[in-house]
Design a protein around this motif. Structure first.
Motif, PDB file in Angstrom:
ATOM      1  N   ALA A 198      29.450  43.831  44.133  1.00 11.57           N
ATOM      2  CA  ALA A 198      28.561  44.191  43.028  1.00 11.57           C
ATOM      3  C   ALA A 198      29.352  44.988  42.013  1.00 11.57           C
ATOM      4  CB  ALA A 198      27.380  44.993  43.546  1.00 11.57           C
ATOM      5  N   GLU A 199      30.124  44.288  41.239  1.00  6.86           N
ATOM      6  CA  GLU A 199      30.995  44.961  40.277  1.00  6.86           C
ATOM      7  C   GLU A 199      31.340  43.992  39.169  1.00  6.86           C
ATOM      8  OE1 GLU A 199      33.708  45.790  43.303  1.00  6.86           O
ATOM      9  OE2 GLU A 199      34.979  44.058  42.920  1.00  6.86           O
ATOM     10  N   ASN A 200      31.793  44.531  38.054  1.00  7.97           N
ATOM     11  CA  ASN A 200      32.159  43.657  36.952  1.00  7.97           C
ATOM     12  C   ASN A 200      33.657  43.663  36.712  1.00  7.97           C
ATOM     13  OD1 ASN A 200      32.585  46.117  35.826  1.00  7.97           O
ATOM     14  ND2 ASN A 200      31.477  45.708  33.923  1.00  7.97           N
ATOM     15  N   GLU A 201      34.410  44.190  37.691  1.00 10.31           N
ATOM     16  CA  GLU A 201      35.854  44.165  37.593  1.00 10.31           C
ATOM     17  C   GLU A 201      36.429  43.800  38.951  1.00 10.31           C
ATOM     18  OE1 GLU A 201      37.029  48.011  36.332  1.00 10.31           O
ATOM     19  OE2 GLU A 201      36.632  47.611  34.200  1.00 10.31           O
ATOM     20  N   LYS A 202      37.582  43.187  38.931  1.00  9.29           N
ATOM     21  CA  LYS A 202      38.292  42.902  40.169  1.00  9.29           C
ATOM     22  C   LYS A 202      39.768  43.153  39.930  1.00  9.29           C
ATOM     23  CE  LYS A 202      39.065  37.943  39.480  1.00  9.29           C
ATOM     24  NZ  LYS A 202      38.828  36.599  40.023  1.00  9.29           N
ATOM     25  N   GLU A 203      40.450  43.566  40.973  1.00  4.52           N
ATOM     26  CA  GLU A 203      41.863  43.844  40.847  1.00  4.52           C
ATOM     27  C   GLU A 203      42.661  42.599  41.223  1.00  4.52           C
ATOM     28  OE1 GLU A 203      41.736  48.610  41.871  1.00  4.52           O
ATOM     29  OE2 GLU A 203      42.996  47.245  43.038  1.00  4.52           O
ATOM     30  N   ALA A 204      43.583  42.258  40.352  1.00  2.00           N
ATOM     31  CA  ALA A 204      44.483  41.147  40.624  1.00  2.00           C
ATOM     32  C   ALA A 204      45.893  41.706  40.555  1.00  2.00           C
ATOM     33  CB  ALA A 204      44.296  40.038  39.593  1.00  2.00           C
ATOM     34  N   GLU A 205      46.478  41.900  41.747  1.00  2.00           N
ATOM     35  CA  GLU A 205      47.746  42.602  41.888  1.00  2.00           C
ATOM     36  C   GLU A 205      47.583  44.004  41.290  1.00  2.00           C
ATOM     37  OE1 GLU A 205      50.602  39.972  40.150  1.00  2.00           O
ATOM     38  OE2 GLU A 205      50.488  38.557  41.807  1.00  2.00           O
ATOM     39  N   ASP A 206      48.367  44.354  40.241  1.00  2.00           N
ATOM     40  CA  ASP A 206      48.259  45.690  39.665  1.00  2.00           C
ATOM     41  C   ASP A 206      47.438  45.692  38.385  1.00  2.00           C
ATOM     42  OD1 ASP A 206      49.814  46.761  41.682  1.00  2.00           O
ATOM     43  OD2 ASP A 206      51.682  46.322  40.599  1.00  2.00           O
ATOM     44  N   GLU A 207      46.853  44.537  38.049  1.00  2.00           N
ATOM     45  CA  GLU A 207      46.102  44.448  36.806  1.00  2.00           C
ATOM     46  C   GLU A 207      44.619  44.426  37.117  1.00  2.00           C
ATOM     47  OE1 GLU A 207      47.431  41.035  34.770  1.00  2.00           O
ATOM     48  OE2 GLU A 207      49.481  41.758  34.466  1.00  2.00           O
ATOM     49  N   VAL A 208      43.802  44.721  36.088  1.00  2.00           N
ATOM     50  CA  VAL A 208      42.352  44.674  36.229  1.00  2.00           C
ATOM     51  C   VAL A 208      41.829  43.621  35.262  1.00  2.00           C
ATOM     52  CG1 VAL A 208      40.184  45.907  35.912  1.00  2.00           C
ATOM     53  CG2 VAL A 208      42.159  47.079  36.921  1.00  2.00           C
ATOM     54  N   GLU A 209      41.059  42.687  35.794  1.00  2.00           N
ATOM     55  CA  GLU A 209      40.496  41.618  34.986  1.00  2.00           C
ATOM     56  C   GLU A 209      39.004  41.889  34.807  1.00  2.00           C
ATOM     57  OE1 GLU A 209      39.552  36.812  35.307  1.00  2.00           O
ATOM     58  OE2 GLU A 209      40.853  37.804  36.765  1.00  2.00           O
ATOM     59  N   VAL A 210      38.545  41.930  33.552  1.00  2.00           N
ATOM     60  CA  VAL A 210      37.138  42.171  33.285  1.00  2.00           C
ATOM     61  C   VAL A 210      36.389  40.843  33.361  1.00  2.00           C
ATOM     62  CG1 VAL A 210      35.453  42.998  31.626  1.00  2.00           C
ATOM     63  CG2 VAL A 210      37.679  44.135  31.816  1.00  2.00           C
ATOM     64  N   LEU A 211      35.404  40.782  34.220  1.00  2.00           N
ATOM     65  CA  LEU A 211      34.638  39.560  34.406  1.00  2.00           C
ATOM     66  C   LEU A 211      33.434  39.544  33.471  1.00  2.00           C
ATOM     67  CD1 LEU A 211      34.624  39.389  38.299  1.00  2.00           C
ATOM     68  CD2 LEU A 211      36.098  38.146  36.724  1.00  2.00           C
ATOM     69  N   PRO A 212      33.013  38.343  33.033  1.00  2.00           N
ATOM     70  CA  PRO A 212      31.856  38.255  32.151  1.00  2.00           C
ATOM     71  C   PRO A 212      30.535  38.459  32.896  1.00  2.00           C
ATOM     72  CG  PRO A 212      32.674  36.063  32.652  1.00  2.00           C
ATOM     73  CD  PRO A 212      33.650  37.043  33.261  1.00  2.00           C
ATOM     74  N   HIS A 213      30.562  38.436  34.224  1.00  2.00           N
ATOM     75  CA  HIS A 213      29.366  38.632  35.025  1.00  2.00           C
ATOM     76  C   HIS A 213      29.537  39.896  35.885  1.00  2.00           C
ATOM     77  CE1 HIS A 213      29.620  34.342  34.085  1.00  2.00           C
ATOM     78  NE2 HIS A 213      28.329  34.287  34.186  1.00  2.00           N
ATOM     79  N   LYS A 214      28.413  40.472  36.288  1.00  2.00           N
ATOM     80  CA  LYS A 214      28.460  41.709  37.058  1.00  2.00           C
ATOM     81  C   LYS A 214      28.589  41.482  38.556  1.00  2.00           C
ATOM     82  CE  LYS A 214      25.725  44.417  33.758  1.00  2.00           C
ATOM     83  NZ  LYS A 214      24.467  45.198  33.568  1.00  2.00           N
ATOM     84  N   PHE A 215      28.106  40.314  39.022  1.00  2.00           N
ATOM     85  CA  PHE A 215      28.031  40.109  40.467  1.00  2.00           C
ATOM     86  C   PHE A 215      28.690  38.782  40.856  1.00  2.00           C
ATOM     87  CE2 PHE A 215      24.529  42.799  39.189  1.00  2.00           C
ATOM     88  CZ  PHE A 215      24.630  43.855  40.080  1.00  2.00           C
ATOM     89  N   THR A 216      29.543  38.837  41.870  1.00  2.00           N
ATOM     90  CA  THR A 216      30.270  37.669  42.355  1.00  2.00           C
ATOM     91  C   THR A 216      29.829  37.349  43.772  1.00  2.00           C
ATOM     92  OG1 THR A 216      32.204  38.272  41.038  1.00  2.00           O
ATOM     93  CG2 THR A 216      32.546  36.703  42.830  1.00  2.00           C
ATOM     94  N   LEU A 217      29.493  36.085  43.999  1.00  2.40           N
ATOM     95  CA  LEU A 217      29.120  35.634  45.333  1.00  2.40           C
ATOM     96  C   LEU A 217      30.145  34.610  45.799  1.00  2.40           C
ATOM     97  CD1 LEU A 217      27.082  35.504  47.708  1.00  2.40           C
ATOM     98  CD2 LEU A 217      25.938  33.645  46.463  1.00  2.40           C
TER      99      LEU A 217
END
Length: 288
Positions: free
Chosen positions: A208-227
């Protein structure tokens, strides 16, 4: 607006997509020139030439088989070589119901086209018909060949399945297949997850988040929740197409977006390959 040229469109080479629409009464196989999509309406080719070839010995579902594949491919190469000498571009091909259709846009002289196709029919011993009409809006390309938003998922499926096979996978072994769906609120995600569990999918822990970490970077997602959901199956073409379209449609019902799938390669050549993933992307039409 300045007209584009054939060289403008194909300067980086041509890319082609392939898909088989579902929910049709008879099988339809479509191959389309995806490179021209962004500039096709700028090309000064307002004539559409459709060449229809009747398959001699189609299967029960209307498709060519055996040696006729080779014969049709040889004839297509011959036809393409002729068209390429004209101010024109190949838009796509459709095979269905005992016939194969070729679509071209260009500037044609009908009497010359007519004579060439008569010679082609005689050379390869096929019944050939053609239609030549004005189509400045490129409606045949957009409405017959080019995929809808939903059908782009089918195109993506074929691309990743081709990659899996090229890694030595024969697509006969069951393996885990993961799918991703994005939502803007937790209620829709929860209701979708209930549907997924009742239809044979298992659920990964919900983020339940709108960001995810990819290696050392942070990618802002257009949606808040990922299933993330998964199941065990054999990723053969028909099964994958039906599964992904079902998930695509069901996600829309719950105001979500289906984002794609990934699976492992299972082969003697490379049992430890990285997972191959297809993410769903849709290239909107570039029509005027």
């Amino acid at each position: 607006m300045t007209d584009a040229t054939k060289e403008d469109v194909t300067e980086e080479g041509e890319a082609w997509g392939f898909y088989k629409p579902i929910d049709t009464d008879i099988p339809i196989f479509i191959s389309f020139n995806s490179t021209v999509a962004k500039k096709i309406n700028e090309l000064p080719y307002n004539q559409m030439l459709r060449v229809k070839v009747t398959i001699k010995n189609p299967t029960d579902n209307g498709l060519p088989h055996g040696e006729e594949f080779t014969a049709l491919n040889e004839m297509e190469d011959f036809l393409d070589e002729y068209i390429e000498r004209q101010p024109s571009i190949k838009a796509g091909r459709v095979t269905t119901d005992g016939c194969r259709y070729f679509y071209y846009y260009g500037i044609f002289e009908e009497n010359i086209v007519d004579q060439f196709l008569k010679n082609l029919a005689e050379k390869f011993s096929y019944h050939i018909e053609y239609a030549l009409k004005e189509d400045a809006e490129k409606t045949s390309y957009w409405n017959i060949l080019y995929p809808t938003q939903e059908e782009w998922q089918l195109v993506s499926n074929q691309m990743v399945l081709k990659g899996i096979v090229e890694h030595g996978d024969e697509l006969i072994a069951p393996r885990r297949i993961d799918h991703w769906i994005y939502f803007n609120d937790q209620a829709h995600l929860y209701n979708f997850s209930l549907w997924a569990e009742s239809n044979g999918f298992e659920i990964e822990p919900i983020r339940a988040e709108n960001e995810k970490e990819a290696e050392d970077e942070v990618e802002v997602l257009p949606h808040k929740f990922t299933l993330q959901i998964f199941h065990t199956a054999i990723p053969q073409s028909g099964f994958i197409d039906q599964t992904t379209i079902t998930l695509f449609r069901k996600a829309k019902e719950y105001e979500g977006d289906y984002d794609g799938w990934e699976t492992l390669v299972v082969s003697d050549k490379s049992a430890s390959d990285e997972p191959l993933k297809v993410s769903f992307t849709y290239d909107s039409r570039q029509q005027k």
